[in-house]
Design a protein around this motif. Structure first.
Motif, PDB file in Angstrom:
ATOM      1  N   MET A   1      98.078   1.335  38.963  1.00 31.75           N
ATOM      2  CA  MET A   1      98.926   0.737  37.923  1.00 31.75           C
ATOM      3  C   MET A   1      99.758   1.801  37.221  1.00 31.75           C
ATOM      4  SD  MET A   1      97.796  -1.714  34.725  1.00 31.75           S
ATOM      5  CE  MET A   1      96.818  -0.461  33.952  1.00 31.75           C
ATOM      6  N   MET A   2      99.138   2.960  36.934  1.00 35.40           N
ATOM      7  CA  MET A   2      99.867   4.018  36.246  1.00 35.40           C
ATOM      8  C   MET A   2     100.977   4.576  37.112  1.00 35.40           C
ATOM      9  SD  MET A   2      98.537   4.001  33.338  1.00 35.40           S
ATOM     10  CE  MET A   2      99.365   5.452  32.691  1.00 35.40           C
ATOM     11  N   SER A   3     100.718   4.697  38.436  1.00 36.69           N
ATOM     12  CA  SER A   3     101.780   5.180  39.322  1.00 36.69           C
ATOM     13  C   SER A   3     102.931   4.181  39.375  1.00 36.69           C
ATOM     14  CB  SER A   3     101.217   5.424  40.728  1.00 36.69           C
ATOM     15  OG  SER A   3     100.685   4.219  41.261  1.00 36.69           O
ATOM     16  N   TYR A   4     102.585   2.889  39.312  1.00 43.45           N
ATOM     17  CA  TYR A   4     103.630   1.872  39.314  1.00 43.45           C
ATOM     18  C   TYR A   4     104.494   1.992  38.057  1.00 43.45           C
ATOM     19  CZ  TYR A   4     105.823  -2.723  38.942  1.00 43.45           C
ATOM     20  OH  TYR A   4     106.728  -3.724  38.783  1.00 43.45           O
ATOM     21  N   ILE A   5     103.831   2.187  36.902  1.00 42.23           N
ATOM     22  CA  ILE A   5     104.565   2.333  35.650  1.00 42.23           C
ATOM     23  C   ILE A   5     105.454   3.574  35.698  1.00 42.23           C
ATOM     24  CG2 ILE A   5     104.331   2.691  33.166  1.00 42.23           C
ATOM     25  CD1 ILE A   5     103.710  -0.116  34.115  1.00 42.23           C
ATOM     26  N   ALA A   6     104.938   4.656  36.292  1.00 42.75           N
ATOM     27  CA  ALA A   6     105.747   5.867  36.389  1.00 42.75           C
ATOM     28  C   ALA A   6     106.992   5.622  37.224  1.00 42.75           C
ATOM     29  CB  ALA A   6     104.914   7.013  36.973  1.00 42.75           C
ATOM     30  N   CYS A   7     106.836   4.887  38.314  1.00 46.59           N
ATOM     31  CA  CYS A   7     108.001   4.556  39.153  1.00 46.59           C
ATOM     32  C   CYS A   7     108.996   3.701  38.381  1.00 46.59           C
ATOM     33  CB  CYS A   7     107.540   3.850  40.425  1.00 46.59           C
ATOM     34  SG  CYS A   7     106.562   4.873  41.541  1.00 46.59           S
ATOM     35  N   ARG A   8     108.472   2.741  37.623  1.00 48.75           N
ATOM     36  CA  ARG A   8     109.359   1.874  36.840  1.00 48.75           C
ATOM     37  C   ARG A   8     110.116   2.689  35.790  1.00 48.75           C
ATOM     38  NH1 ARG A   8     111.479  -2.312  38.137  1.00 48.75           N
ATOM     39  NH2 ARG A   8     111.450  -3.165  36.029  1.00 48.75           N
ATOM     40  N   ILE A   9     109.432   3.625  35.150  1.00 50.89           N
ATOM     41  CA  ILE A   9     110.100   4.470  34.150  1.00 50.89           C
ATOM     42  C   ILE A   9     111.183   5.312  34.802  1.00 50.89           C
ATOM     43  CG2 ILE A   9     109.728   6.408  32.568  1.00 50.89           C
ATOM     44  CD1 ILE A   9     107.014   5.244  31.918  1.00 50.89           C
ATOM     45  N   ALA A  10     110.892   5.847  35.999  1.00 49.88           N
ATOM     46  CA  ALA A  10     111.904   6.629  36.707  1.00 49.88           C
ATOM     47  C   ALA A  10     113.127   5.793  37.031  1.00 49.88           C
ATOM     48  CB  ALA A  10     111.301   7.225  37.981  1.00 49.88           C
ATOM     49  N   VAL A  11     112.892   4.528  37.445  1.00 51.82           N
ATOM     50  CA  VAL A  11     114.019   3.647  37.746  1.00 51.82           C
ATOM     51  C   VAL A  11     114.855   3.390  36.491  1.00 51.82           C
ATOM     52  CG1 VAL A  11     114.653   1.321  38.470  1.00 51.82           C
ATOM     53  CG2 VAL A  11     112.896   2.587  39.732  1.00 51.82           C
TER      54      VAL A  11
ATOM     55  N   HIS B   1      99.002 -13.964  44.798  1.00 56.78           N
ATOM     56  CA  HIS B   1      98.777 -12.514  44.903  1.00 56.78           C
ATOM     57  C   HIS B   1      99.070 -11.808  43.572  1.00 56.78           C
ATOM     58  CE1 HIS B   1      99.818  -8.327  46.163  1.00 56.78           C
ATOM     59  NE2 HIS B   1      98.707  -8.505  46.909  1.00 56.78           N
ATOM     60  N   ALA B   2     100.137 -12.241  42.886  1.00 56.38           N
ATOM     61  CA  ALA B   2     100.456 -11.649  41.595  1.00 56.38           C
ATOM     62  C   ALA B   2      99.364 -11.941  40.579  1.00 56.38           C
ATOM     63  CB  ALA B   2     101.810 -12.164  41.104  1.00 56.38           C
ATOM     64  N   MET B   3      98.815 -13.176  40.630  1.00 58.81           N
ATOM     65  CA  MET B   3      97.751 -13.511  39.690  1.00 58.81           C
ATOM     66  C   MET B   3      96.510 -12.681  39.951  1.00 58.81           C
ATOM     67  SD  MET B   3      98.158 -17.659  39.429  1.00 58.81           S
ATOM     68  CE  MET B   3      96.801 -17.774  38.268  1.00 58.81           C
ATOM     69  N   LEU B   4      96.214 -12.425  41.228  1.00 56.92           N
ATOM     70  CA  LEU B   4      95.073 -11.590  41.559  1.00 56.92           C
ATOM     71  C   LEU B   4      95.266 -10.167  41.050  1.00 56.92           C
ATOM     72  CD1 LEU B   4      92.365 -11.204  43.006  1.00 56.92           C
ATOM     73  CD2 LEU B   4      93.662 -10.761  45.123  1.00 56.92           C
ATOM     74  N   LEU B   5      96.474  -9.642  41.256  1.00 49.03           N
ATOM     75  CA  LEU B   5      96.756  -8.288  40.764  1.00 49.03           C
ATOM     76  C   LEU B   5      96.697  -8.228  39.237  1.00 49.03           C
ATOM     77  CD1 LEU B   5      99.686  -7.220  43.122  1.00 49.03           C
ATOM     78  CD2 LEU B   5      97.299  -6.495  43.227  1.00 49.03           C
ATOM     79  N   ALA B   6      97.198  -9.307  38.593  1.00 42.18           N
ATOM     80  CA  ALA B   6      97.181  -9.326  37.133  1.00 42.18           C
ATOM     81  C   ALA B   6      95.749  -9.358  36.606  1.00 42.18           C
ATOM     82  CB  ALA B   6      97.968 -10.518  36.612  1.00 42.18           C
TER      83      ALA B   6
ATOM     84  N   ALA C   1     101.186   0.098  29.248  1.00 44.66           N
ATOM     85  CA  ALA C   1     101.217   0.139  30.709  1.00 44.66           C
ATOM     86  C   ALA C   1     100.713  -1.175  31.314  1.00 44.66           C
ATOM     87  CB  ALA C   1     100.382   1.316  31.205  1.00 44.66           C
ATOM     88  N   TRP C   2      99.652  -1.716  30.732  1.00 40.30           N
ATOM     89  CA  TRP C   2      99.124  -2.985  31.252  1.00 40.30           C
ATOM     90  C   TRP C   2     100.126  -4.121  31.072  1.00 40.30           C
ATOM     91  CZ3 TRP C   2      97.827  -7.176  27.969  1.00 40.30           C
ATOM     92  CH2 TRP C   2      97.271  -8.277  28.629  1.00 40.30           C
ATOM     93  N   MET C   3     100.756  -4.207  29.919  1.00 39.84           N
ATOM     94  CA  MET C   3     101.708  -5.285  29.672  1.00 39.84           C
ATOM     95  C   MET C   3     102.908  -5.195  30.609  1.00 39.84           C
ATOM     96  SD  MET C   3     101.724  -5.587  25.500  1.00 39.84           S
ATOM     97  CE  MET C   3     103.004  -6.845  25.592  1.00 39.84           C
ATOM     98  N   VAL C   4     103.449  -4.000  30.769  1.00 38.15           N
ATOM     99  CA  VAL C   4     104.614  -3.849  31.652  1.00 38.15           C
ATOM    100  C   VAL C   4     104.245  -4.201  33.093  1.00 38.15           C
ATOM    101  CG1 VAL C   4     106.245  -2.178  32.600  1.00 38.15           C
ATOM    102  CG2 VAL C   4     105.742  -2.173  30.148  1.00 38.15           C
TER     103      VAL C   4
ATOM    104  N   GLY D   1     111.918  -9.945  33.464  1.00 39.31           N
ATOM    105  CA  GLY D   1     112.967  -9.532  32.529  1.00 39.31           C
ATOM    106  C   GLY D   1     112.388  -9.052  31.213  1.00 39.31           C
ATOM    107  N   VAL D   2     111.330  -9.739  30.739  1.00 37.07           N
ATOM    108  CA  VAL D   2     110.672  -9.311  29.500  1.00 37.07           C
ATOM    109  C   VAL D   2     110.037  -7.937  29.680  1.00 37.07           C
ATOM    110  CG1 VAL D   2     108.915  -9.893  27.800  1.00 37.07           C
ATOM    111  CG2 VAL D   2     110.275 -11.699  28.861  1.00 37.07           C
ATOM    112  N   GLY D   3     109.418  -7.719  30.834  1.00 37.46           N
ATOM    113  CA  GLY D   3     108.815  -6.414  31.098  1.00 37.46           C
ATOM    114  C   GLY D   3     109.849  -5.306  31.132  1.00 37.46           C
TER     115      GLY D   3
END
Length: 559
Positions: free
Chosen positions: A1-11, A147-152, A223-226, A237-239
């Motif tokens: 999850m943290m790596s995903y957030i880091a990628c999102r921040i880079a974008v 799948h998204a619900m499982l990940l969430a 990080a969890w919310m995003v 869009g909210v994220g």
């Protein structure tokens, strides 16, 4: 999850930098109407497809929002095949179509912003519209949603575990720090005065640890919310908005800090240069004050005041040089605050500045020095300190009097010490004796009282002046020499005691007569009493003694 957030921040940072660079290119040539058009991004499900411009007078953001809505409408229409997204011509303009629906018309301004042709921009934009439609439909399939619900759910569980561990570690760390550091923390103070108590220091340390723990918990929550919001197409869009609200200010701060690094380096070098220069100037004036360096027509006591003036001028010059390089100095807020502080300083420091200027004027005029006995107005005392705004006097009663320098410069100053060092100081006291007492006797008694007073110096020798022939008495003034102004009050007292003793010895009363009517007999001194003791007539006085009816000659002067 943290790596995903880091990628999102880079974008997000990349998109922000791209938008800033594009905005800079737009405003680089304001003379061109085409380049003066604003740009906006077309965003679908949080993904930026391309940038568009709008005609003058029409917001680009509204045009981009309209294009995004039409793309989403085409994606929701299952009858439209993404393969049929194509480009065409309408009313002489190249347009992008999704089935029968027109998505947008490509303008020359759009192509110029992308630095390409209209046809090339239309083909690239069409490909991105096609991919956006496909991704929109795929993201909303039941399989993707499950799948998204499982990940969430997994992310939520991990978040709760991480939050619990964070709270546990914060508590353990705080207890460990309190156990190790708190016994060693002592009250900060000077002698018996406590500046910061030990309890306050411990409370600050505990507060810092609590804040750090709260900061870690907030970071995990963010990080969890995003991450969870980005899993679902309806909340992506909210994220993205939440991520931008946090990342954009940090990006701006980081970018501004990097841009300010050259200026900060320049200010650091400037600081050390002027600091070294001030040290050299201070060493020079210290040598002048100590007499190691002698300047013509420059007194050693002028060294420190002159150094302060030179230091102020150098600091002002350094501030003038550094001002353009101070981060934020060109902003309206910085200028407004500077103007406000300048007005407040000018209104509130007029008296202080006048005192400072008066202090320097007294220094260079050499009105007095530390240790001089002076009289300023009605105050007599010794100068104990000369400061920029005030001067301190210690009176003979051991009272400290603080006088503003501006008041001193506007009043008369009597300095008893300046000439006493070389020529001596004349102490003078006056008495009034009636006309029935021989003046020669009075002067002789006054001189005898002076001779009995220890601590007087000669030259000058004591002398007497008859300052006034009054209605009822003669005013005699006794003048004696003194080389120590600090003892003048003591010498005055001893001199007065001796005068009283001498006059008592010779039976002369120090009483000022007053008449209510003319006396029966004239108040004159008979000739046989002109030389009453202790007055002594020399040979010349006896030879020139006047006969009755003749004027009285006198060659004794001040005796």
């Amino acid at each position: 999850m943290m790596s995903y957030i880091a990628c999102r921040i880079a974008v997000v940072i990349t998109v922000a930098m791209l938008a800033n660079s594009t905005a800079g290119a737009v405003t680089s040539n304001p003379d061109s109407p085409e380049l003066a058009l604003e740009q906006a991004a077309v965003v679908v499900d949080g993904a930026t497809l391309f940038l568009v411009r709008s005609p003058l007078g029409f917001p680009a953001s509204e045009r981009a929002a309209g294009i995004a809505k039409r793309i989403e409408a085409a994606a929701r229409d299952r009858s439209i095949d993404p393969a049929f997204v194509r480009t065409g011509t309408v009313a002489g303009m190249t347009a992008i179509f999704a089935g029968p629906a027109r998505i947008m018309a490509v303008s020359d301004a759009d192509a110029q912003a992308a630095e390409t042709t209209v046809e090339a921009f239309a083909r690239a934009a069409g490909d991105r519209v096609r991919s956006a439609i496909i991704d929109y439909r795929v993201a909303r399939t039941p399989e993707r949603v499950r799948h998204a619900m499982l990940l969430a759910s997994t992310a939520t569980l991990l978040f709760l575990v991480a939050a619990a561990i964070s709270v546990w570690l914060t508590i353990r760390l705080r207890r460990g720090v309190e156990h190790i550091l708190h016994p060693r923390v002592q009250t900060l103070g000077f002698q018996s005065f406590a500046i910061v108590r030990a309890e306050q220091i411990r409370a600050v340390l505990s507060g810092i640890l609590k804040f750090l723990g709260l900061l870690v918990l907030l970071a995990l929550t963010f990080a969890w919310m995003v991450y969870v919001l980005d899993l679902f197409p309806w909340t992506i869009g909210v994220g993205n908005a939440l991520l931008q609200h946090v990342v954009t200010p940090l990006t701006t701060i980081g970018r501004d800090f990097l841009a300010a690094i050259p200026n900060l380096i320049f200010l650091t070098i400037l600081y050390f240069i002027f600091r070294s220069a001030l040290r050299i100037v201070r060493l020079f004036f210290d040598a002048v004050e100590q007499g190691k360096v002698k300047l013509q027509h420059f007194e050693p006591e002028w060294a420190m005041p002159t150094y302060k003036i030179v230091r102020l001028a150098m600091i002002a010059f350094a501030l003038v040089i550094a001002y353009p390089y101070v981060p934020g100095s060109s902003s309206a807020a910085f200028k407004g605050v500077s103007l406000f502080l300048g007005v407040v300083f000018s209104l509130g420091s007029s008296g202080a500045i006048s005192n400072i200027i008066a202090g320097y004027m007294m220094t260079y005029r050499r009105a007095f020095r530390v240790g001089d006995r002076v009289k300023i107005g009605e105050v007599t005392g010794d100068i104990t300190a000369m400061r920029l705004q005030v001067s301190h006097l210690r009176t003979t009663k051991h009272e400290e009097v603080v006088i503003p320098n501006s008041q001193i410069i506007n009043s008369s100053v009597i300095n008893y010490t300046t000439l006493a060092r070389k020529d001596g100081l004349l102490l003078h006291t006056s008495i009034q004796i009636g006309y029935n007492t021989p003046w020669r006797q009075v002067e002789a008694m006054l001189l005898e009282a002076a001779s009995h007073t220890k601590g007087l110096v000669a030259p000058p020798e004591p002398f007497v002046l008859q300052t006034k022939l009054g209605d009822c008495s003669i005013i005699y003034e006794l003048n004696v020499g003194c080389d120590d102004p600090q003892r003048m009050h003591e010498l005055y007292s001893v001199l007065h005691r001796n005068i009283l003793d001498v006059f008592n010895d010779y039976g002369v009363s120090i009483v000022t007569p007053a008449y209510e009517e003319d006396p029966e007999t004239p108040k004159v001194v008979p000739r046989e009493k002109w030389f009453s003791p202790p007055a002594m007539a020399d040979h010349e006085d006896q030879a020139t003694s006047p006969q009755p009816g003749q004027p009285v000659p006198s060659n004794r002067g001040a005796a």
